[in-house]
Design a protein around this motif. Structure first.
Motif, PDB file in Angstrom:
ATOM      1  N   LEU A 125      59.286 -71.175  21.879  1.00  0.00           N
ATOM      2  CA  LEU A 125      60.327 -70.519  21.094  1.00  0.00           C
ATOM      3  C   LEU A 125      61.672 -71.108  21.496  1.00  0.00           C
ATOM      4  O   LEU A 125      62.183 -70.814  22.574  1.00  0.00           O
ATOM      5  CB  LEU A 125      60.285 -69.018  21.356  1.00  0.00           C
ATOM      6  N   GLU A 126      62.219 -71.971  20.637  1.00  0.00           N
ATOM      7  CA  GLU A 126      63.491 -72.616  20.938  1.00  0.00           C
ATOM      8  C   GLU A 126      64.629 -72.082  20.100  1.00  0.00           C
ATOM      9  O   GLU A 126      65.756 -71.996  20.569  1.00  0.00           O
ATOM     10  CB  GLU A 126      63.357 -74.128  20.732  1.00  0.00           C
ATOM     11  N   THR A 127      64.349 -71.751  18.832  1.00  0.00           N
ATOM     12  CA  THR A 127      65.397 -71.297  17.920  1.00  0.00           C
ATOM     13  C   THR A 127      64.920 -70.075  17.149  1.00  0.00           C
ATOM     14  O   THR A 127      63.851 -70.092  16.546  1.00  0.00           O
ATOM     15  CB  THR A 127      65.769 -72.405  16.912  1.00  0.00           C
ATOM     16  N   VAL A 128      65.733 -69.037  17.179  1.00  0.00           N
ATOM     17  CA  VAL A 128      65.449 -67.795  16.469  1.00  0.00           C
ATOM     18  C   VAL A 128      66.555 -67.577  15.454  1.00  0.00           C
ATOM     19  O   VAL A 128      67.739 -67.685  15.793  1.00  0.00           O
ATOM     20  CB  VAL A 128      65.399 -66.606  17.456  1.00  0.00           C
ATOM     21  N   LEU A 129      66.177 -67.286  14.220  1.00  0.00           N
ATOM     22  CA  LEU A 129      67.154 -66.955  13.188  1.00  0.00           C
ATOM     23  C   LEU A 129      67.153 -65.455  12.996  1.00  0.00           C
ATOM     24  O   LEU A 129      66.111 -64.856  12.715  1.00  0.00           O
ATOM     25  CB  LEU A 129      66.807 -67.648  11.866  1.00  0.00           C
ATOM     26  N   LEU A 130      68.308 -64.843  13.164  1.00  0.00           N
ATOM     27  CA  LEU A 130      68.487 -63.422  12.908  1.00  0.00           C
ATOM     28  C   LEU A 130      69.282 -63.292  11.621  1.00  0.00           C
ATOM     29  O   LEU A 130      70.456 -63.660  11.564  1.00  0.00           O
ATOM     30  CB  LEU A 130      69.224 -62.749  14.073  1.00  0.00           C
ATOM     31  N   ALA A 131      68.623 -62.798  10.575  1.00  0.00           N
ATOM     32  CA  ALA A 131      69.291 -62.621   9.284  1.00  0.00           C
ATOM     33  C   ALA A 131      70.203 -61.405   9.369  1.00  0.00           C
ATOM     34  O   ALA A 131      69.742 -60.290   9.613  1.00  0.00           O
ATOM     35  CB  ALA A 131      68.253 -62.438   8.181  1.00  0.00           C
ATOM     36  N   VAL A 132      71.490 -61.631   9.201  1.00  0.00           N
ATOM     37  CA  VAL A 132      72.497 -60.579   9.314  1.00  0.00           C
ATOM     38  C   VAL A 132      72.929 -60.181   7.918  1.00  0.00           C
ATOM     39  O   VAL A 132      73.481 -60.998   7.180  1.00  0.00           O
ATOM     40  CB  VAL A 132      73.721 -61.060  10.115  1.00  0.00           C
ATOM     41  N   GLY A 133      72.679 -58.928   7.563  1.00  0.00           N
ATOM     42  CA  GLY A 133      73.031 -58.465   6.228  1.00  0.00           C
ATOM     43  C   GLY A 133      74.167 -57.465   6.233  1.00  0.00           C
ATOM     44  O   GLY A 133      74.458 -56.838   7.255  1.00  0.00           O
ATOM     45  N   PRO A 134      74.796 -57.289   5.078  1.00  0.00           N
ATOM     46  CA  PRO A 134      75.891 -56.336   4.985  1.00  0.00           C
ATOM     47  C   PRO A 134      75.421 -54.893   5.125  1.00  0.00           C
ATOM     48  O   PRO A 134      76.211 -54.006   5.440  1.00  0.00           O
ATOM     49  CB  PRO A 134      76.479 -56.595   3.591  1.00  0.00           C
ATOM     50  N   ASP A 135      74.128 -54.647   4.927  1.00  0.00           N
ATOM     51  CA  ASP A 135      73.588 -53.292   5.022  1.00  0.00           C
ATOM     52  C   ASP A 135      72.928 -53.012   6.365  1.00  0.00           C
ATOM     53  O   ASP A 135      72.204 -52.035   6.508  1.00  0.00           O
ATOM     54  CB  ASP A 135      72.566 -53.055   3.898  1.00  0.00           C
TER      55      ASP A 135
ATOM     56  N   ALA B 237      62.540 -66.584  26.633  1.00  0.00           N
ATOM     57  CA  ALA B 237      62.235 -67.958  26.217  1.00  0.00           C
ATOM     58  C   ALA B 237      63.445 -68.874  26.335  1.00  0.00           C
ATOM     59  O   ALA B 237      63.314 -70.095  26.251  1.00  0.00           O
ATOM     60  CB  ALA B 237      61.733 -67.962  24.773  1.00  0.00           C
ATOM     61  N   GLY B 238      64.636 -68.278  26.511  1.00  0.00           N
ATOM     62  CA  GLY B 238      65.863 -69.079  26.551  1.00  0.00           C
ATOM     63  C   GLY B 238      66.181 -69.709  25.209  1.00  0.00           C
ATOM     64  O   GLY B 238      66.811 -70.766  25.146  1.00  0.00           O
ATOM     65  N   ALA B 239      65.746 -69.066  24.144  1.00  0.00           N
ATOM     66  CA  ALA B 239      65.948 -69.603  22.798  1.00  0.00           C
ATOM     67  C   ALA B 239      67.393 -69.463  22.340  1.00  0.00           C
ATOM     68  O   ALA B 239      68.112 -68.560  22.770  1.00  0.00           O
ATOM     69  CB  ALA B 239      65.025 -68.885  21.804  1.00  0.00           C
ATOM     70  N   THR B 240      67.801 -70.350  21.468  1.00  0.00           N
ATOM     71  CA  THR B 240      69.092 -70.237  20.794  1.00  0.00           C
ATOM     72  C   THR B 240      68.942 -69.230  19.669  1.00  0.00           C
ATOM     73  O   THR B 240      67.954 -69.265  18.924  1.00  0.00           O
ATOM     74  CB  THR B 240      69.520 -71.601  20.212  1.00  0.00           C
ATOM     75  N   VAL B 241      69.907 -68.330  19.543  1.00  0.00           N
ATOM     76  CA  VAL B 241      69.894 -67.344  18.469  1.00  0.00           C
ATOM     77  C   VAL B 241      70.911 -67.763  17.423  1.00  0.00           C
ATOM     78  O   VAL B 241      72.092 -67.946  17.725  1.00  0.00           O
ATOM     79  CB  VAL B 241      70.226 -65.928  18.991  1.00  0.00           C
ATOM     80  N   VAL B 242      70.434 -67.947  16.213  1.00  0.00           N
ATOM     81  CA  VAL B 242      71.301 -68.292  15.093  1.00  0.00           C
ATOM     82  C   VAL B 242      71.505 -67.029  14.272  1.00  0.00           C
ATOM     83  O   VAL B 242      70.550 -66.445  13.756  1.00  0.00           O
ATOM     84  CB  VAL B 242      70.686 -69.403  14.211  1.00  0.00           C
ATOM     85  N   LEU B 243      72.750 -66.578  14.192  1.00  0.00           N
ATOM     86  CA  LEU B 243      73.095 -65.444  13.342  1.00  0.00           C
ATOM     87  C   LEU B 243      73.330 -66.000  11.948  1.00  0.00           C
ATOM     88  O   LEU B 243      74.297 -66.726  11.725  1.00  0.00           O
ATOM     89  CB  LEU B 243      74.350 -64.736  13.862  1.00  0.00           C
ATOM     90  N   GLY B 244      72.442 -65.700  11.030  1.00  0.00           N
ATOM     91  CA  GLY B 244      72.530 -66.248   9.688  1.00  0.00           C
ATOM     92  C   GLY B 244      72.969 -65.197   8.689  1.00  0.00           C
ATOM     93  O   GLY B 244      72.303 -64.175   8.527  1.00  0.00           O
ATOM     94  N   HIS B 245      74.097 -65.440   8.053  1.00  0.00           N
ATOM     95  CA  HIS B 245      74.602 -64.507   7.047  1.00  0.00           C
ATOM     96  C   HIS B 245      74.632 -65.208   5.694  1.00  0.00           C
ATOM     97  O   HIS B 245      75.127 -66.332   5.587  1.00  0.00           O
ATOM     98  CB  HIS B 245      75.999 -64.022   7.414  1.00  0.00           C
TER      99      HIS B 245
END
Length: 147
Positions: free
Chosen positions: A3-13, A32-40
């Motif tokens: 697990l290197e990259t995690v995408l967290l879908a950030v919504g207005p709700d 895991a020391g993964a990078t977290v990408v906050l995706g809006h």
């Protein structure tokens, strides 16, 4: 699976589930020391509205606008001091499809999406955004519900 990259879908709700989502992502990505990408994701209309309200020139950078979104700021605050590397990425388009595209672009190993508890008659169906991501993402998807 590493697990290197995690995408967290950030919504207005996501107001009522920011802490639950942050805790869940931290529990998985942290060890895991993964990078977290906050995706809006902005729809075309939302993006036009934000650029107007923030006095950005036409064609403003979606990533810089996303960094100013209240829920993105809340997630950044909650991850502060966690030791996780954070990135903010954004896209303009239909929510579900754009989240899937972001997952592909960042090479996500896992995607996290939030949703709310459904009434008994609606339990068999997720919201359209979550359903699109669950069915089309290039990697495993974790659905985190509130309520």
């Amino acid at each position: 699976m590493a697990l290197e990259t995690v995408l967290l879908a950030v919504g207005p709700d996501d107001d009522d589930r920011v802490e639950t989502l942050a805790d869940t992502v931290r529990d998985v990505a942290g060890p895991a020391g993964a990078t977290v990408v906050l995706g809006h994701v902005f729809t075309d209309e939302e993006f036009a509205d934000y650029t107007d309200r923030m006095d950005f020139d036409e064609g403003g950078d979606p990533d810089s606008i996303a960094r100013r979104h209240r829920n993105v700021k809340r997630f950044r605050d909650l991850f502060d001091g966690s030791g996780l590397d954070l990135e903010v990425r954004s896209a303009v388009g239909p929510h579900g499809e754009a989240i899937v595209e972001l997952a592909e672009e960042v090479g996500a190993d896992m995607v996290f999406v939030g949703g709310r508890k459904r009434r008994p008659t609606g339990k068999a169906v997720f919201g359209s955004t979550a359903q699109t991501v669950l069915l089309e993402a290039p990697c495993p998807v974790t659905f985190v519900r509130s309520g």
